[in-house]
Motif scaffolding. Structure first.
Motif, PDB file in Angstrom:
ATOM      1  N   UNK A 247       0.862  -1.178   0.000  1.00  0.00           N
ATOM      2  CA  UNK A 247       0.000   0.000   0.000  1.00  0.00           C
ATOM      3  C   UNK A 247       0.901   1.231   0.000  1.00  0.00           C
ATOM      4  N   UNK A 248       0.698   2.161  -0.945  1.00  0.00           N
ATOM      5  CA  UNK A 248       1.586   3.333  -1.022  1.00  0.00           C
ATOM      6  C   UNK A 248       1.120   4.472  -0.116  1.00  0.00           C
ATOM      7  N   UNK A 249       2.051   5.041   0.627  1.00  0.00           N
ATOM      8  CA  UNK A 249       1.793   6.229   1.430  1.00  0.00           C
ATOM      9  C   UNK A 249       2.725   7.346   0.964  1.00  0.00           C
ATOM     10  N   UNK A 250       2.140   8.482   0.627  1.00  0.00           N
ATOM     11  CA  UNK A 250       2.945   9.608   0.164  1.00  0.00           C
ATOM     12  C   UNK A 250       3.329  10.494   1.342  1.00  0.00           C
ATOM     13  N   UNK A 251       4.603  10.871   1.369  1.00  0.00           N
ATOM     14  CA  UNK A 251       5.095  11.844   2.333  1.00  0.00           C
ATOM     15  C   UNK A 251       5.431  13.136   1.618  1.00  0.00           C
ATOM     16  N   UNK A 302      -1.748   6.223  -6.281  1.00  0.00           N
ATOM     17  CA  UNK A 302      -0.939   5.482  -7.248  1.00  0.00           C
ATOM     18  C   UNK A 302       0.337   5.058  -6.545  1.00  0.00           C
ATOM     19  N   UNK A 303       0.893   3.936  -6.952  1.00  0.00           N
ATOM     20  CA  UNK A 303       2.115   3.472  -6.296  1.00  0.00           C
ATOM     21  C   UNK A 303       3.294   4.402  -6.559  1.00  0.00           C
ATOM     22  N   UNK A 304       3.212   5.158  -7.612  1.00  0.00           N
ATOM     23  CA  UNK A 304       4.211   6.193  -7.864  1.00  0.00           C
ATOM     24  C   UNK A 304       3.502   7.550  -7.886  1.00  0.00           C
ATOM     25  N   UNK A 305       2.619   7.738  -6.923  1.00  0.00           N
ATOM     26  CA  UNK A 305       1.789   8.927  -6.857  1.00  0.00           C
ATOM     27  C   UNK A 305       2.440  10.028  -6.047  1.00  0.00           C
ATOM     28  N   UNK A 306       3.289  10.808  -6.685  1.00  0.00           N
ATOM     29  CA  UNK A 306       4.019  11.866  -5.995  1.00  0.00           C
ATOM     30  C   UNK A 306       3.233  13.174  -5.885  1.00  0.00           C
ATOM     31  N   UNK A 307       2.098  13.252  -6.572  1.00  0.00           N
ATOM     32  CA  UNK A 307       1.274  14.456  -6.529  1.00  0.00           C
ATOM     33  C   UNK A 307      -0.188  14.070  -6.289  1.00  0.00           C
ATOM     34  N   UNK A 372       7.152   8.323  -1.868  1.00  0.00           N
ATOM     35  CA  UNK A 372       6.107   7.323  -1.645  1.00  0.00           C
ATOM     36  C   UNK A 372       6.735   6.115  -0.971  1.00  0.00           C
ATOM     37  N   UNK A 373       6.175   5.755   0.162  1.00  0.00           N
ATOM     38  CA  UNK A 373       6.671   4.631   0.948  1.00  0.00           C
ATOM     39  C   UNK A 373       5.906   3.369   0.573  1.00  0.00           C
ATOM     40  N   UNK A 374       6.619   2.290   0.316  1.00  0.00           N
ATOM     41  CA  UNK A 374       6.003   0.985   0.051  1.00  0.00           C
ATOM     42  C   UNK A 374       5.783   0.284   1.385  1.00  0.00           C
ATOM     43  N   UNK A 375       4.547   0.274   1.848  1.00  0.00           N
ATOM     44  CA  UNK A 375       4.222  -0.319   3.136  1.00  0.00           C
ATOM     45  C   UNK A 375       3.462  -1.619   2.933  1.00  0.00           C
ATOM     46  N   UNK A 401      10.773  -3.522   3.099  1.00  0.00           N
ATOM     47  CA  UNK A 401      12.017  -2.902   3.554  1.00  0.00           C
ATOM     48  C   UNK A 401      11.881  -1.378   3.494  1.00  0.00           C
ATOM     49  N   UNK A 402      10.954  -0.824   4.291  1.00  0.00           N
ATOM     50  CA  UNK A 402      10.832   0.630   4.349  1.00  0.00           C
ATOM     51  C   UNK A 402      11.961   1.220   5.183  1.00  0.00           C
ATOM     52  N   UNK A 403      11.874   2.499   5.502  1.00  0.00           N
ATOM     53  CA  UNK A 403      12.872   3.129   6.362  1.00  0.00           C
ATOM     54  C   UNK A 403      13.070   2.282   7.623  1.00  0.00           C
TER      55      UNK A 403
END
Length: 437
Positions: A247-251, A302-307, A372-375, A401-403
């Motif tokens: 699940x993608x989380x945007x920071x 989006x998994x590459x959803x930067x905006x 975007x963090x892959x969680x 393997x997130x932060x």
């Protein structure tokens, strides 16, 4: 289908496999790694270091390495103070941070061990701050100390709080430069890093694994999936059930305007909420001298959803169709709603930052980048907290393997190679003794 037709169908399938392998006689590798982020590169770096005679290919779908999580993070070399003692995160972060500092020093990559303060701004956070100190001590961090407001102002003159924890081993660097150096060293040792090569199909033959890409098909004796935001899909592409959904989380970040960058000397963090894998909005002085403020944590469409405008129907549908998503949402909807509101409200974002540095004003902040963090999320709605690797024969899936993945990348690379080596037949028997060194 009649037995005769089944027989001829099987013969045809075997003939096709043989033709594929014959056509790829110059495209065979001992190990193929999918993913050119910091983890995939660190694994390739470790393999070429310990097993220099293996033919290794790393496939990256973008036109250069570190285009996603690895190139959109805060640049922090984390200390390991946050992680549960005994967890992989704790073990690999502490050893990995020291290794990262040494790697940067050895290869002339800009870095600084500047330390940070974790600040409790209300009484409810004080017990959690004490617990963080105990965790850090259990993880063998040195130099930790609790300080009062007077000493906090000596370290960070514009910060405010009831108490703070000083973590002197935290540092900063540029992980894009780290990734580029990894790729350079991999190539110098005989490995191949191939960009613009997304994995579009994976076939498991009796003795080979075939990875199809727009640049051709490549066969390998073994495969390591380090695809980050798409690691669960690569797992399914290989015929495996990952057991989790990414699940993608945007920071989202702001930068302090240059004339106000003096408000922050190094790194100022809040006390994190233990229910979430996110650290809360904070201040980070980057190795370039800029000061980041953020990030928040919002569900990305989006998994590459930067905006905000980045929407993938496929990505969104897959998240919403996963039972664990709704279980997570029911449990954390209030916090998620607050993060969503802050994403669209600069005043709310600023109020979160003012808990740490009251002098920050709206006009001090300009929009910056996002990541975007892959969680990984379990079907029961639990966010996977630790690093998570899954073996499936001669394929190894790196699924969470997130932060602090960038910080710990050298140690993670070693752990993944060790995991692969423990799988019978993953590496040629003749080199197993080298893998253990």
């Amino acid at each position: 289908m009649t037995p005769r037709l089944l027989y001829f169908s099987r013969l045809l399938s075997l003939a096709c496999d043989a033709l594929v392998l014959l056509a790829m006689k110059d495209c065979h590798y001992d190990v193929v790694i999918i993913g050119g982020g910091v983890v995939g590169l660190a694994v390739a770096f470790e393999i070429t270091r310990r097993l220099p005679h293996l033919r290794l290919l790393l496939l990256e779908k973008e036109d250069c390495v570190a285009r996603h999580q690895s190139g959109h993070n805060s640049g922090v070399i984390h200390s390991g103070v946050y992680y549960k003692p005994g967890s992989l995160k704790a073990q690999l972060c502490v050893s990995g941070a020291a290794a990262m500092v040494e790697f940067c020093r050895e290869h002339g990559i800009p870095h600084e061990v500047c330390g940070k303060v974790i600040v409790a701004t209300n009484a409810d956070e004080l017990p959690r701050l004490e617990e963080l100190c105990k965790r850090g001590e259990a993880n063998h961090l040195t130099g930790l100390r609790m300080i009062e407001p007077e000493e906090l102002r000596e370290i960070e003159p514009h910060a405010t709080g009831l108490r703070a924890l000083v973590v002197p081993s935290t540092g900063i660097t540029d992980y894009v430069k780290v990734c580029e150096k990894y790729a350079e060293l991999i190539s110098a040792r005989g490995g191949t890093v191939l960009t613009s090569s997304a994995a579009t199909g994976i076939r498991r033959l009796p003795r080979e694994i075939v990875v199809e890409t727009p640049r051709g098909a490549f066969s390998a004796s073994a495969l390591i999936n380090c695809a980050g935001l798409f690691s669960d899909r690569i797992s399914r592409m290989a015929g495996d059930d990952p057991g989790v959904m990414i699940v993608p989380f945007r920071g989202e970040y702001y930068d302090l305007v240059p004339e106000r960058a003096s408000l922050v000397r190094a790194l100022i963090y809040p006390v994190p909420d233990p229910r979430f894998p996110f650290l809360g909005v904070h201040f980070t002085r980057r190795i370039s001298g800029k000061v980041d403020a953020g990030p928040n944590a919002v569900f990305a469409l989006a998994r590459e959803g930067y905006h905000h405008s980045d929407i993938s129907v496929r990505d969104l549908a897959s998240s919403l169709a996963f039972p664990g998503f709704w279980r997570m949402a029911r449990q954390h909807w209030r916090n998620g709603f607050d993060e969503f509101r802050r994403s669209f409200s600069k005043p709310m974002f600023v109020r979160g930052l003012q808990r740490l540095v009251p002098e920050v004003r709206e006009q001090d902040l300009i929009p910056a980048g996002s990541g975007v963090r892959a969680q990984a999320l379990k079907p029961d709605g639990t966010l996977v907290d630790d690093f998570h690797f899954v073996s499936s024969g001669k394929i190894l899936h790196v699924l969470n393997v997130p932060s602090p993945a960038a910080t710990a990348s050298l140690a993670i690379g070693k752990a993944i190679v060790d995991t692969a080596a423990a799988t019978p037949g993953f590496f040629p028997a003749s080199v197993l003794c080298s893998v253990k060194n």
